[in-house]
Write a protein that holds these residues in place. Sequence first.
Motif, PDB file in Angstrom:
ATOM      1  N   ARG B 323       0.828  -1.212   0.000  1.00 39.86           N
ATOM      2  CA  ARG B 323       0.000   0.000   0.000  1.00 39.86           C
ATOM      3  C   ARG B 323       0.857   1.254   0.000  1.00 39.86           C
ATOM      4  NH1 ARG B 323      -5.561  -0.935   2.759  1.00 39.86           N
ATOM      5  NH2 ARG B 323      -5.354   1.202   3.372  1.00 39.86           N
ATOM      6  N   MET B 324       1.958   1.161   0.682  1.00 38.29           N
ATOM      7  CA  MET B 324       2.855   2.320   0.732  1.00 38.29           C
ATOM      8  C   MET B 324       3.350   2.669  -0.665  1.00 38.29           C
ATOM      9  SD  MET B 324       5.733   2.861   3.490  1.00 38.29           S
ATOM     10  CE  MET B 324       6.869   1.584   3.077  1.00 38.29           C
ATOM     11  N   ARG B 325       3.649   1.628  -1.418  1.00 36.32           N
ATOM     12  CA  ARG B 325       4.160   1.892  -2.769  1.00 36.32           C
ATOM     13  C   ARG B 325       3.060   2.426  -3.676  1.00 36.32           C
ATOM     14  NH1 ARG B 325       9.372   0.051  -3.732  1.00 36.32           N
ATOM     15  NH2 ARG B 325      10.122  -1.383  -2.156  1.00 36.32           N
ATOM     16  N   LEU B 326       1.848   1.999  -3.408  1.00 37.87           N
ATOM     17  CA  LEU B 326       0.740   2.518  -4.209  1.00 37.87           C
ATOM     18  C   LEU B 326       0.429   3.958  -3.854  1.00 37.87           C
ATOM     19  CD1 LEU B 326      -1.824  -0.384  -4.287  1.00 37.87           C
ATOM     20  CD2 LEU B 326      -0.304   0.381  -6.095  1.00 37.87           C
ATOM     21  N   GLY B 327       0.584   4.238  -2.583  1.00 40.72           N
ATOM     22  CA  GLY B 327       0.143   5.550  -2.109  1.00 40.72           C
ATOM     23  C   GLY B 327       1.262   6.564  -2.147  1.00 40.72           C
ATOM     24  N   GLN B 328       1.024   7.619  -1.409  1.00 41.55           N
ATOM     25  CA  GLN B 328       1.919   8.749  -1.490  1.00 41.55           C
ATOM     26  C   GLN B 328       2.436   9.144  -0.118  1.00 41.55           C
ATOM     27  OE1 GLN B 328      -0.012  12.282  -2.679  1.00 41.55           O
ATOM     28  NE2 GLN B 328       1.662  12.969  -3.987  1.00 41.55           N
ATOM     29  N   LYS B 329       1.576   9.062   0.857  1.00 41.73           N
ATOM     30  CA  LYS B 329       1.985   9.469   2.197  1.00 41.73           C
ATOM     31  C   LYS B 329       2.453   8.242   2.948  1.00 41.73           C
ATOM     32  CE  LYS B 329      -1.227  13.214   2.285  1.00 41.73           C
ATOM     33  NZ  LYS B 329      -2.647  13.423   2.476  1.00 41.73           N
ATOM     34  N   ALA B 330       3.739   8.036   2.917  1.00 47.13           N
ATOM     35  CA  ALA B 330       4.301   6.818   3.488  1.00 47.13           C
ATOM     36  C   ALA B 330       4.015   6.724   4.971  1.00 47.13           C
ATOM     37  CB  ALA B 330       5.793   6.792   3.236  1.00 47.13           C
ATOM     38  N   ILE B 331       3.940   7.876   5.601  1.00 50.25           N
ATOM     39  CA  ILE B 331       3.797   7.855   7.056  1.00 50.25           C
ATOM     40  C   ILE B 331       2.497   7.177   7.461  1.00 50.25           C
ATOM     41  CG2 ILE B 331       2.731  10.146   7.186  1.00 50.25           C
ATOM     42  CD1 ILE B 331       5.368   9.053   9.637  1.00 50.25           C
ATOM     43  N   PHE B 332       1.448   7.353   6.675  1.00 48.13           N
ATOM     44  CA  PHE B 332       0.178   6.711   6.999  1.00 48.13           C
ATOM     45  C   PHE B 332       0.356   5.203   7.089  1.00 48.13           C
ATOM     46  CE2 PHE B 332      -3.108   9.974   5.221  1.00 48.13           C
ATOM     47  CZ  PHE B 332      -2.530  10.940   6.015  1.00 48.13           C
ATOM     48  N   HIS B 333       1.053   4.684   6.113  1.00 45.63           N
ATOM     49  CA  HIS B 333       1.136   3.230   6.011  1.00 45.63           C
ATOM     50  C   HIS B 333       2.136   2.654   7.003  1.00 45.63           C
ATOM     51  CE1 HIS B 333      -1.345   3.833   2.535  1.00 45.63           C
ATOM     52  NE2 HIS B 333      -0.477   4.710   2.100  1.00 45.63           N
ATOM     53  N   LEU B 334       3.203   3.401   7.215  1.00 42.68           N
ATOM     54  CA  LEU B 334       4.137   2.959   8.248  1.00 42.68           C
ATOM     55  C   LEU B 334       3.427   2.874   9.585  1.00 42.68           C
ATOM     56  CD1 LEU B 334       7.455   4.961   7.707  1.00 42.68           C
ATOM     57  CD2 LEU B 334       7.196   2.509   7.774  1.00 42.68           C
TER      58      LEU B 334
END
Lengths: 952, 354
Positions: B323-334
């Motif tokens: 999901r992190m790679r799909l998305g943009q805000k890495a912090i959300f997924h981390l």
Amino acid sequence: MEFPDLDELQWLEMNQQEEEEEVEEDYPVELQVEERKYENEDQHFESEEAIPSTQPHSHSQIPSNEKKRPRSPPDTDYDDECVRVRVRVNVRPEIEIHHQNYDNGNYLSRYASEIDGDCVPITAPSGSGSGSGSGSGERVYAKLDNVVKKFNMPTISSSGLISKSVCVLLQNAEQDALLKALQASSEDQNTVLPQETPVMTEKLWVNKYAPRSFTELLGDEQTNREVLSWLKQWDAAVFGNGIRNTEDEVLSALRRHSSLPLHQKHSSVSFLGKSRGHTSSGKYTGTSSMFDQENNGPKGIDGLQNKMQNATLDQKVLLLCGPPGLGKTTLAHVAAKHCGYHVVEINASDDRSSSTIEAKILDAVQMNSVMAHSKPKCLVIDEIDGALGDGKGAVEVILKMIAAEKKSCVGSEASIKEEQYGKKSSNKGRKAVSLSRPMICICNDLYAPSLRSLRHVAKVHVFSQPTLNRVVNRLKYICSREGMKTSSIALTALAEYTECDIRSCLNTLQFLHKKKESLNLVALSSQVIGRKDMTRSIFDVWKEVFQKRKTKQSRKCDVSPRETYDTHGSLYSLVSYRGDNELIFDGIHENFLQQHYHDPLLLKTVHCLNALGVSDLLHQYVMRSHNMSLCAYYPSIIITIHQLLARVETPTIEWPKSIKRYRSLLLEKLERLRSWQTKIAPYISRHLSVNSFVEDTISPFLHILFPADVRPVAVQLLSDKEKNGLAQLVGTMVSYSLTYKNTKSDSSANNLAHNGLMDALSLSLDPPIPGFVNFKDYKPAYYELASAVKQLLVYEVEKQKIVQESTAKFIHPTDCSERDTTAARDKERRPESTETHKAAFDYYNKDLTKNKSQKDVCKPHIHRSASSLGSSGSSADVKKLKLIGNVKKPSIGSFNFFDRFKKMGHKGCDGVDSSEEKLAGAEKDGRHLLFKFNEGFTNAVKRPVRIREFLL
Amino acid sequence: MLWVDKYRPKNLDKVLVHEEIAENLKKLVTEQDCPHLLFYGPPGSGKKTLIMALLREMFGPSAEKVRVENKGWKVDAGTRTIEIELTTLSSTHHVELNPSDAGFQDRYIVQEIIKEMARNRPIDTKGKRGFKVLVLNEVDKLSKEAQHSLRRTMEKYSSSCRLILCCNSSSKVTEAVRSRCLNVRVNAPNNDEIVKVLEFIGKKENLQLPPGFSARVAVKSNRSLRRAILLFEACRVQQYPFTNTQAIPPMDWEEYVTEIASDIMKEQSPKRLFQVRGKFYELLVNCIPPEIVLKRLLSELLKKLDAELKHEVCHWAAYYEHRMRLGQKAIFHLEAFVAKFMSIYKGFLIATFG
């Protein structure tokens, strides 16, 4: 072909004359009107009753216009140039009609649909303008006729295409318009509904039933009172003597909230106060021109009172904010009137560039009109948050005035003594820009960016909704007055539905009343009644997300599905109206962990973060595919989060700063790395990637850069091994284009820990790559070098750079391989230049300079160019150089510490071949002019130098 | 100069690690029939080194004389002209650039530069090599459009221009581009190979290597040759002669991630998650890619975890990384991963200890 041209010229000339005449003729009329306008302006605000009184005036005015017009009847064909002139000077509503009324067709109509072809809307100037309209701002549509330019012979007679002459037509049209205007004005007075315009005459209920006095105000009592008391605080400053301790007359006058006679009282009061309290001052010998001063007068005189007032009234501006329709503007007007002010309103529709607004504010705040009814003015700036660009101008001006006030406040403290002796004039001049009248600003969104600075200085009142009961009662009263049948249940529902926005309630009611429908609940729920678009501040949105709506006591037992539907619906519309989705999610992300929701197993947290993740994915997808229709799904994500986290308590919400900070910092650091990378030689930098640099290079790299075993001593005291280490370090630093730089060290706290003697300046790596491992609450493992070592390194690096530069310089022009190899050898610090030395004489020079440049660290640029010049020249030049050089020998006297250092340094490091030294020694030692300006140090070599030494 | 740069093999003969690949590349050069190449492999495995050595093999030492240029292009794109600037390294025979620096305009860069190269095709007197080489770095970061535009130009101008592509993961290079290239997978060197290199350097530098020391460095290096050599040099700088107990300097950010992991293990609550978020920001700000952070965090967490949870945690890590790679805000997924882990772990603790 010439004849028509001539004619044309002639015609044009005439036309021009005509034009001028027109202008001249119109001028006085315009002036007149202007004057009247000016007069009326003050009255206009006072009361609506004032308008009819001016109207007879205007009636008499218009015929006078009429008379003037036919004096110069347009004897040419009607031309649109002429029209333009007229339109430009137009103050009368009837002028537009002139040029379209060729026949009785549908050229002028109240409805655009009745006109075929193009049409222009024409609005009669309302109220105070020319006074001919009824003040309702009547709007008619006029057909635009394509007036064909006819450049034919000027026909003086009326034998044109139309049967009547133009002037006759014009007259007719004017008379028509006049009649209409008269009719309209009489309509208003008699409230006779004429058959053609039934809608226009009826007043909006909102205006009709607007509160006229303080007691009629609907809103929260508390707020109303506070506003009033704030206004009252001005009394001392504005109305001269404190009201409390003086005249009962004034108090009673204020208590009676009649606005009209008050100004007279006020003026008399101030006269009274003057004569009573300050007869000794004797400044006011009652000339009428003193009126102007009078207003400032009390303020200037009562220095003490002024001070007191300053103390109590530290916030000079009142900022009212709240959702639309709660009666902010009404409150401001009513309260100001109540306190005996004349309200000057500036709202969004006015020109709000900073210059005009400043003039306006100054007008309002400082001037007092010479007229008899000189009430002090109170400025109400409506919708101050509205237009961002222009509104800012207003805010700036206000801030400036407040700042001026503060400054002069300090000044006035000092000059109070003077004032007591009666020297007030000088002080007053300075106070010219300060704020001496109450100013009320009104806005909807307290957190609008343009208001940020105003928020700090103003007294802020947030409007809350009036209680439902009061609203409903008022609505009921109005309905009964209007003869509309309603039930209180329906009214309650309506009020709830509009969130107590009384304006929209009234509008809705009036609308229904007009349609002869009665208000019922069904109409409310089915979207018959329009619901206004609400854009609320982003903080409201976040608050809404984290806060549960308070459910009514009656329905406390269980949450009915309709209720949840309601909250979800409102949230949905709230979010979709707001439209700033990314910011909303950032805010939620920033704040949701701070909310104290009950979540022992973190299931909610996980869920919420998943939802946020989905929003991120959605956002990315929308951005990538430009498929904006998917934006419709954002609110549903927010509803999910609301469902998970909402609680009854009011949440504390902060602006999402960290994600912005993260982005900007990341960009900055990336940029720093990139620029550093471009400085490194390509054979190294191509293997470095910005992305993996911090990941796998920096930590060992820092260890290498900061070896623990370098002793901060002079180079020649080091052992061979240490020298090697140092040389390698310097080589690394040069090849990675690193050096130390002086920086103000407030950041290097750990630096100070190592050597406490450090003052404000300290050396740090440039570019600052250690910054990449300085995480918060983390002590990186690398060893910090002592500052002496750093200084040593700075010089070594500098030296090495110069050496490389000069070698590179000599490699380039001659590209033969032999050069290449010697250069390579030189680079590796094995000065075998003695061989090349012997090889050929014309190379001799170059090698010499090369050696020298290697030796002499601080060789200036000038010298280098000089030597290269010499090298390109003949050997005679060299001899000359020698001669000069010998004179300059003592220049390298080691009277400063660093120089000594350097010399040792290169001796130690380079391992100079002694035989070579001998060979080239004499001339070399002499020839150089050694100086270098060391930035930030005082060890620059000072020595008198002749200019010709540079010129070589 | 650092050892990393000093002992970097200059030509294909001196390559120590990927000898087999070097052998093959050499054959390609001698056969004069060099196709487009795609090098891929983890960072620090030696892709760039191989490419540079290959170029030297092709063009001789003149390939090493590069100059840095800040080139600007003006591209006609329909109605408007776009101006792009990019730093390139170029010699007489090749151009090297990082097209992903141009962001979303990368495709213009790729097309323009290839056309330009095709236009002024070098004419060799001997008619030996009529092509230039274009080295494109970080192809996996190229946009899809750029990759698509690449695939036609690759064929069209193949007579005048060879492409050498370099990336970390071939999965992000489109199938079309991959099939037009000879794919060269450059593995991360295993520990034995790293030891071999380190010992070679030690010998050159006249260092006394205690037995097993280089192996320790190799283990620490996480199979990245660059990191291994840097660590080796750092050790040398910190303390020489080497001892067997000598501490090998850790990577600072890895230490920090370890701290985060222990924070997470200690307490599982939204409050703690908030603190962890602050630390994540610290890492991300310092240019450490979020994927790396997540990977490291997972391995740190797995160290302290019960065996039965490992599988699940790994699953979720993979899920959130995707999901992190799909998305943009890495912090959300981390953060989402950490929250998930906390939730799982807490549930586990409650279940086992009551």
